[in-house]
Scaffold this active site. Structure first.
Site, mmCIF file in Angstrom:
data_model
loop_
_atom_site.group_PDB
_atom_site.id
_atom_site.type_symbol
_atom_site.label_atom_id
_atom_site.label_comp_id
_atom_site.label_asym_id
_atom_site.label_seq_id
_atom_site.Cartn_x
_atom_site.Cartn_y
_atom_site.Cartn_z
ATOM 1 C CG ASP A 225 -2.019 0.945 1.144
ATOM 2 O OD1 ASP A 225 -2.614 1.009 0.053
ATOM 3 O OD2 ASP A 225 -2.283 1.657 2.125
ATOM 4 C CG LEU B 184 -10.337 8.230 1.214
ATOM 5 C CD1 LEU B 184 -10.639 9.396 2.122
ATOM 6 C CD2 LEU B 184 -11.148 8.343 -0.056
ATOM 7 N NE ARG B 185 -1.209 5.875 2.006
ATOM 8 C CZ ARG B 185 -1.257 5.101 3.078
ATOM 9 N NH1 ARG B 185 -1.444 3.813 2.953
ATOM 10 N NH2 ARG B 185 -1.113 5.617 4.264
ATOM 11 N N GLY B 186 -5.626 5.391 -2.623
ATOM 12 C CA GLY B 186 -5.732 5.102 -4.045
ATOM 13 C C GLY B 186 -6.144 6.334 -4.834
#
Lengths: 547, 335
Positions: B191, B272-274
């Site tokens: 991630d 929400l990193r995507g």
């Protein structure tokens, strides 16, 4: 004519001409052949250095020489082994090389520092040098099975050293690429090495251009040992090369057409004898070394190192962390010297002593031992396969490795060696045979063997047995029900004796008492799961392991 | 030592090169993970990166490459006030490296000769404002992974050991490479990588031949080869520099934000990193392409890079996550 020996000598000569070839991955047990080879390597004009697989970063990269520094009272640095002038590095027991050393050697070879690495691999069947290293070495040699009489003349180091002026016709590159594709070699480094080897061979023979013979040698020495498939006449995955006819006639300095069969014969002559066995499992033997994040070291003094502490320990095997001890003592040296000016050397008090501490999180290995006998086999194997994949899917978090042993007919077979890689598992499990009698004892024996080997490597094995329990083949292969059952009991007791945890899953439609007894003999738990599916199995195993 | 193989001379591997260029334009995208076969140019690309990147200004003698004298850590005792240009650091983190060397430890030299308790900076300090490259990242030992995760998240390296209490900035772009057949990467670390690329050996014979030819020219006709390709590298470097400037002026329409969010919801990407990464990557890509506004096309081109590794993995699903991303992309953004 001793081909293997001649090839070995040629490889050495080529390395002497062009050190950028990296080195040799030498697969051979200790013996006269290997010794003769090492002697031959020593006759090359480079300085020789011996490495052992567990060298510390300080030795490899250099650092402060503590002993000398304390002795002379002035800072003495040691030079790293890899910083020296181009040398021949001989790495003994290369199959056990520590990841750090492997990584450093790989980087050094990449940087083309001029070192030649001879990795002596004494591994048994599935132990070998990490691929990150062997891929960066041009040659792979097998010297096992060479008798004294096979050892031929030792070549003297050739005088030529330049490979710069050697020209290679364009179609020779195309030819090498084509052969690599046909042999199923994916790495492009191999082709690059083959080209270099061909040029070096041309230089060896005082030629200015690469000829057919050079290409031949390069294929035999560099490409053939890396083959993952028998050469195909027509490659299906890739468009058939149209090189020999079209372009050969256009380029002025082209090779004479080399008949394909001749070329492939050359390859087949060199292919290792156990090639076919490897091909049957669909893959070259992979190194297991990868999965071993810290799981490789043996004994109770391994694992994740924790900061050293000044614990008062009474254990005699506790290891003093010399660096940490000195670090603790150093800041006080000036004060202590003033207090006791007569004392010579470092002032170290017992309170400075630091001991090494390790946190030991051993990786677990689930050995699925699956009954592949009879009519229900296909379904059961399918479910076992699903369970293996599901468990692997979450394996990282739980530090589990998975292996699969299937038994049917008269014997047991290791279908999936211990792994943590989903990709590899899927490939291996693609086809599983089923049917035949139930050699339960053989299955358990195979599981035990694997468990022993892996326990030595620092894993904690757990045997998960899936069967309907109607053992009917004894250990000696005869169809004797009573003997088969008692054999199974005997192996089970041995397995328990080795301290291996086990789970017996009864997949029979009507659970039998025989398996419960077997579970008792194993000292493991018993679960009746008729018609279990992959999800259920994985959950059941999970729950058992958690308890 | 020879100069590394030039970045622009790498044949094919468009995805890998694009991902690396995007992180060079906007380092906050957060790193590249390159997974694939051996001998596909993974290490070559990373080693080439160093000479491709524009130089940075750093305070002379500062162990963590600070941009301003005020940023230099106290323990370093940097006296110089002047800055000089240094190449963007690209630091190798070898497998099996010890914790000491990563975080830094007591400086033995100073301790022995002067009896001083001083800090010797580690790899993290050297990598500040640059790149940290981990080959075989999937085989990295767990405790080093934990350490990197912590530093990558906080941007700060905190050392509390041997009586030292030191902290310094450690912001770097993490570049990892590995071969998935040898082990999977831990999801938490996965991630942290902004972009991920799957590389494979080229299957096209001509392309393979070209690779070997260029390598051969690099080895045997070094000077001429470098001259030819260093010009290309310089052009690429200029493009990266101008893209960095253009990035600040680039407009992001609301519609694109909506597209990006829909895409991530449809794909079921965790967290929400995507979204953030996809947006940054698309912006960097638009700047690189010299476009003035962000469009769907930009998002589409970098979506697989930014999202592929963020999907929930289904072990029983044979199709790679790349195909899943492509399918959803078509559904959400149209063909």
């Amino acid at each position: 004519m001793t081909d293997a020996w001649d090839r070995a000598m040629t490889a050495l000569a080529l390395l002497a001409i062009d050190p950028m070839l990296g080195g040799i991955h030498l697969r051979a047990r200790a013996g006269p052949a290997r010794q003769a080879f090492v002697d031959a390597a020593a006759s090359l004009p480079h300085p020789a250095l011996r490495l052992h697989p567990a060298m510390s970063p300080e030795q490899i990269d250099g650092g402060v020489d503590l002993t000398a520094t304390l002795q002379h009272g002035a800072l003495t640095q040691t030079r790293g082994l890899l910083d020296r002038a181009p040398s021949i590095l001989t790495l003994a027991m290369a199959e056990r090389v520590e990841p750090y050393l492997a990584a450093r050697l790989g980087a050094s070879l990449d940087a083309q520092d001029g070192h030649i690495l001879i990795a002596m691999d004494e591994g048994l069947e599935d132990e070998t040098v990490p691929e990150s290293l062997s891929d960066r070495l041009a040659f792979q040699l097998h010297l096992d099975g060479l008798a004294m009489g096979d050892i031929g003349k030792i070549l003297l180091a050739p005088k030529q050293s330049l490979t710069k002026r050697i020209s290679a016709p364009d179609d020779s590159i195309e030819l090498l690429v084509d052969v690599a594709v046909r042999l199923g070699i994916r790495s492009l480094r191999a082709v690059g090495f083959a080209l270099r080897a061909a040029k070096a061979h041309a230089a060896l023979n005082d030629r200015n251009a690469v000829t057919e013979e050079d290409i031949h040698t390069a294929i035999a020495l560099v490409l053939a040992p890396r083959a993952t498939q028998l050469p195909t006449e027509d490659t299906q995955d890739t468009p058939p090369p149209d090189i020999p006819e079209d372009q050969a006639s256009q380029t002025p300095e082209s090779l004479p057409d080399m008949p394909d069969e001749m070329l492939l014969d050359a390859v087949q002559a060199v292919l290792p004898t156990d090639m076919l066995d490897k091909l049957q499992t669909g893959q070259n033997i992979r190194t297991g070394s990868g999965a071993g994040a810290g799981a490789r070291k043996i004994g109770n003094r391994r694992g994740r190192p924790l900061p050293a502490r000044n614990t008062r320990t009474t254990r005699s095997d506790a290891r003093v962390d010399l660096m940490a001890t000195l670090r603790a003592a150093l800041p006080w040296q000036t004060i202590r010297k003033q207090a006791r000016p007569d004392h010579k050397g470092a002032h170290i008090r017992p309170s400075d002593l630091r001991h090494k501490r390790y946190q030991n999180l051993s990786d677990r290995l689930l050995i699925f031992t699956v009954d592949a006998s009879g009519s229900a086999a296909i379904a059961r194997l399918g479910e076992a396969k699903g369970a293996v994949e599901l468990l692997l899917g979450q394996a990282y978090a739980r530090r589990d490795h998975v292996a699969l042993v299937a038994f049917r007919g008269t014997e047991a077979e290791l279908l999936l060696p211990p792994t943590r890689s989903l990709v590899q598992t899927k490939r291996r499990l693609a086809s599983l045979p089923g049917g035949g009698a139930t050699p339960l004892a053989a299955g358990l024996e195979a599981a035990q063997e694997l468990a022993d080997v892996c326990a030595r490597k620092g894993l904690t094995p757990v045997v998960v047995l899936l069967t309907d329990g109607r053992a009917n083949i004894a250990r000696d292969g005869t169809a004797d029900r009573a003997q088969a059952a008692s054999d199974a009991q005997a192996v089970a007791r041995a397995l328990r004796g080795s301290g291996t945890q086990s789970i017996v899953i009864d997949t029979g439609n009507r659970p039998t008492s025989g398996l419960r007894d077997l579970a008792d003999a194993l000292g493991g738990s018993y679960l009746a799961l008729p018609r279990a599916d992959a999800q259920q199995l994985s959950r059941a195993v999970d729950a058992q392991l958690a308890s | 030592m020879k100069q590394p193989f030039p970045f622009s001379a790498i044949v094919g591997q468009t995805d890998m090169k694009r991902a690396m260029i995007l992180t060079a334009i906007d380092p906050s995208i957060g790193g590249v993970l390159v997974f694939g076969d051996r001998g596909t140019g993974k290490s070559t690309a990373v080693r080439a990166l160093a000479s491709l990147l524009p130089p940075i200004k750093a305070v002379k003698g500062c162990p963590v490459n600070s941009a301003k004298p005020a940023d230099c850590p106290d323990w370093a005792g940097v006296k110089a006030r002047r800055t000089h240009e240094i190449p963007t650091p690209v630091v190798d983190l070898p497998l099996g490296v010890s914790e000491d060397r990563v975080t830094g430890a007591l400086d033995i030299e100073k301790a022995l000769t002067k009896g001083e308790k001083a800090f010797q900076p580690g790899l993290l300090a050297r990598a500040n404002r640059g790149y940290l490259y981990i080959d075989e990242v999937n085989l990295l030992e767990d405790h080093i992974v934990d350490l990197l995760l912590d530093v990558a998240q906080s941007g700060e390296n905190v050392v509390e050991r041997e009586g030292l209490s030191i902290r310094h900035a450690a912001r770097f772009v993490l570049v990892g490479s590995g071969n998935p057949e040898e082990g999977e990467l831990r999801p938490q670390l996965l991630d942290r990588f902004g972009l991920s690329v799957d590389v494979a050996s080229p299957t096209d014979i001509d392309e393979r031949i070209e690779v070997i030819k260029r390598r051969d020219a690099y080895d045997n006709d070094h000077a001429a080869f470098m001259l030819r390709w260093q010009a290309e590298d310089a052009a690429l470097r200029d493009r990266i520099t101008s893209a960095r400037k253009a990035l600040t002026k680039l407009k992001t329409p609301d519609q694109t934000l909506r597209d990006v969010a829909t895409l991530c919801v449809e794909l079921g990407a965790d967290g929400l990193r995507g979204e953030l990464t996809l947006l940054k990557a698309a912006r960097a890509y638009a700047a690189y392409r010299d476009d003035t506004a962000l469009t769907r096309g930009h998002v589409r081109d970098v979506a697989a890079l930014a999202l592929r590794h963020r999907l929930r993995r289904d072990p029983l699903d044979d199709a790679g996550s790349g195909t899943r991303v492509t399918r959803i992309l078509q559904e959400v953004l149209g063909a």
